[in-house]
Design an enzyme around this catalytic site. Structure first.
Site, short mmCIF file in Angstrom:
data_model
loop_
_atom_site.label_atom_id
_atom_site.label_comp_id
_atom_site.label_asym_id
_atom_site.label_seq_id
_atom_site.Cartn_x
_atom_site.Cartn_y
_atom_site.Cartn_z
N VAL A 112 27.70 49.04 37.25
CA VAL A 112 28.05 48.53 38.56
C VAL A 112 29.49 48.04 38.62
O VAL A 112 30.12 48.06 39.65
CB VAL A 112 27.06 47.44 39.02
CG1 VAL A 112 27.25 46.16 38.27
CG2 VAL A 112 27.14 47.24 40.51
N ASP A 113 30.06 47.61 37.52
CA ASP A 113 31.38 46.99 37.60
C ASP A 113 32.39 47.53 36.59
O ASP A 113 33.30 46.85 36.19
CB ASP A 113 31.24 45.47 37.40
CG ASP A 113 32.45 44.71 37.90
OD1 ASP A 113 33.13 45.21 38.82
OD2 ASP A 113 32.75 43.65 37.36
#
Length: 187
Positions: A112-113
Site C-alpha cells: 500500500v505504501d
C-alpha cells in the site's frame, strides 16, 4: 517506524491506544474486522496487554475479526527488494504470529505504501503462500489505463520462468482504484 517520531513515541502515542481501542471494539461488535500489518508494534502491544486483552486477541484472530496482512516485522521495501532484509523481516513476523496464535499463517500481501510495486515482491508473496496481493501506488498512466479498461484485478504471473515451473507461481492481484488508502468517494 521512526519516520516523523521515534518508534517508541509512535507506539506510545498512537499505536498502543489504537490497538487497545480496536480490540475492545471488535469484542463489542462481531461484525467489525481489523487488519494488522507491522508485527513489531502488535507484538509490543500484546506483551504489554492485560491477560484479558491477550485472550481477546486470540479469540479475534481465531474468528477472523483480527487479521494480519504481509506479516513482516516491519513493512518491507517492496519496490527495491533486498532479499536478505525481506527474508529477515518476514521470518521474524511470521514466526512470532505462528508461535503466538497457534499456527496462524498470513494469507494476504499488501503493497500500500511503497514507491512502486515490483515483480520481485509479488513473486516472494506467492512463494510465501499468500492467496492475494493488494497494490496501491502505481504509475498514474498505467493505473488510468487499468481503470478505463476495468483491469484492476488480475492474476499476476510475476516470473515467466517460475510460472513455467511445476508450481506455476502466480498470485491474484487487486490494484486499489483510488489514491493511496482511500475508499471510493473518500479523498
Amino acid at each position: 517506524p521512526g519516520w516523523v517520531r521515534t518508534a517508541d513515541q509512535y507506539f506510545q502515542f498512537f499505536v498502543r491506544p489504537m490497538y487497545t481501542t480496536v480490540v475492545a471494539s471488535l469484542v463489542k461488535n462481531p461484525a467489525r474486522k481489523f487488519q494488522v500489518v507491522e508485527v513489531v508494534y502488535f507484538r509490543k502491544w500484546y506483551e504489554m496487554a492485560t491477560s484479558e486483552q491477550q485472550q481477546n486477541a486470540h479469540k479475534l484472530v481465531k474468528t477472523g475479526q483480527l487479521n494480519f496482512a504481509v506479516g513482516g516485522w516491519v513493512m518491507p521495501d517492496e519496490a527495491t527488494v533486498d532479499y536478505p532484509d525481506l527474508i529477515n523481516t518476514m521470518s521474524l513476523g511470521h514466526e512470532w504470529l505462528y508461535d503466538t496464535f497457534s499456527g496462524v499463517r498470513v494469507r494476504h500481501g499488501f503493497q500500500v505504501d511503497p514507491f512502486g510495486a515490483s515483480s520481485a515482491f509479488a513473486t516472494f508473496s506467492a512463494k510465501l503462500g499468500f492467496e492475494t496481493h493488494l497494490v496501491a501506488r502505481l504509475n498514474y498512466y498505467d493505473k488510468g489505463w487499468m481503470q478505463d479498461n476495468k483491469e484492476l484485478e488480475f492474476v499476476w504471473r510475476p516470473s515467466p520462468s517460475l510460472y513455467a515451473s511445476p508450481d506455476r507461481t502466480e498470485i491474484f492481484t487487486h490494484i486499489m482504484d483510488q489514491y493511496q488508502y482511500s475508499a471510493p468517494g473518500i479523498p
